[in-house]
Design a protein around this motif. Structure first.
Motif, mmCIF file in Angstrom:
data_model
loop_
_atom_site.group_PDB
_atom_site.id
_atom_site.type_symbol
_atom_site.label_atom_id
_atom_site.label_comp_id
_atom_site.label_asym_id
_atom_site.label_seq_id
_atom_site.Cartn_x
_atom_site.Cartn_y
_atom_site.Cartn_z
ATOM 1 N N SER A 123 0.766 -1.665 0.082
ATOM 2 C CA SER A 123 0.118 0.522 -0.122
ATOM 3 C C SER A 123 0.963 1.457 0.111
ATOM 4 C CB SER A 123 -0.991 -0.133 1.627
ATOM 5 O OG SER A 123 -1.766 -1.097 0.833
ATOM 6 N N ASN A 125 -0.624 4.380 -0.167
ATOM 7 C CA ASN A 125 -0.912 5.793 1.294
ATOM 8 C C ASN A 125 -2.543 4.871 1.917
ATOM 9 O OD1 ASN A 125 -3.533 5.188 -0.621
ATOM 10 N ND2 ASN A 125 -2.662 6.867 -2.277
ATOM 11 N N THR A 126 -3.382 5.554 3.046
ATOM 12 C CA THR A 126 -4.151 5.278 3.699
ATOM 13 C C THR A 126 -5.569 4.590 3.202
ATOM 14 O OG1 THR A 126 -3.665 6.622 5.001
ATOM 15 C CG2 THR A 126 -5.997 6.124 5.587
#
Length: 253
Positions: A123, A125-126
């Motif tokens: 991943s 980013n959030t």
């Protein structure tokens, strides 16, 4: 002036329970008003009950009350709405609380940390992290860590709280959102759970079964947060069901 035809959705919530002969108080969460949803009518009905609408920091609630009641009881709430094309603006005052770290036993904590490490490595980013986490938990071929965390629990609420707790371990604020899919002719429906995550200064909705982000079309958000949907004092066997009807209404512009 031309007519503007809009799909108007009428939602009826039916609350049933058995009263025990004592004073009765029914408390029911009402949907929040949002910029892209127009409320046309709201009706509340229950014979011989007093009624009031209460507002608190957690949202609106309907309250019916009666000095004493026995046997089968029913209360109704009906709402007519239509959706506009207005973009839902971020509510700046709706800021998250600092996420509380969940308490897992050592086995579950190890499984959670291992799973989060795997998801984090894929991943950037959030938003992607949340998508990957939900997709991994819903894998058709779960790993040992996933099986431990899901614990053979298939309920929607269990999965929702598991996702929120895993995000909290990562320091990400999230909350449960319940809502209704607006589909014509649906009877005896229940609310669907979503997860709303605070990302980049705004709340973003995620489907907890697919990881897809954004509010689906014709989805009415009914409740945000983990407060109860329905409380009945002085009664037992309470249940609630929703029915939905669509009408096309012409509006002069």
């Amino acid at each position: 002036m031309p007519d503007d035809k809009k799909s108007v959705w009428t939602i009826e919530a039916k609350i049933d329970f058995i009263a025990r002969g004592d004073p009765v108080i029914i408390s029911f969460a009402l949907p929040p008003q949002t910029p892209n949803i127009v409320f046309l009518e709201e009706d509340f009905a229950s014979p011989d009950y007093g009624f009031s609408e209460l507002t608190s920091p957690t949202g609106r609630r309907a309250q019916w009350s009666k000095r004493a009641a026995s046997g089968s009881q029913t209360a109704y709430y009906r709402l007519s709405v239509y959706e506009t094309d207005q973009i839902n603006e971020t509510i700046t005052s709706d800021l998250p609380f600092e996420p509380e770290k969940p308490e897992f036993d050592e086995v579950l904590k190890t499984a959670a940390i291992t799973l989060l490490d795997q998801v984090r490595s894929k991943s950037a980013n959030t938003e992607i992290f949340t998508h990957e986490l939900i997709k991994t938990l819903n894998s058709s071929a779960p790993s040992q860590n996933q099986s431990l965390l899901l614990n053979e629990q298939s309920s929607e609420d269990y999965k929702t709280h598991l996702i929120i707790n895993l995000l909290a371990l990562e320091g990400i604020s999230a909350r449960i959102v319940r809502g209704l899919y607006l589909e014509d002719g649906r009877r005896r429906q229940s609310l669907s759970n979503f997860v709303e995550v605070y990302i980049g200064g705004q709340w973003l909705l995620f489907n907890q079964n697919s990881g897809e982000s954004g509010k689906p079309k014709n989805f009415l958000i009914w409740q945000r947060g983990d407060q109860s949907l329905l409380d009945v004092v002085g009664g037992k066997n309470s249940q609630i069901s929703f029915s939905i009807i669509k009408n096309v209404q012409s509006t002069r512009i």
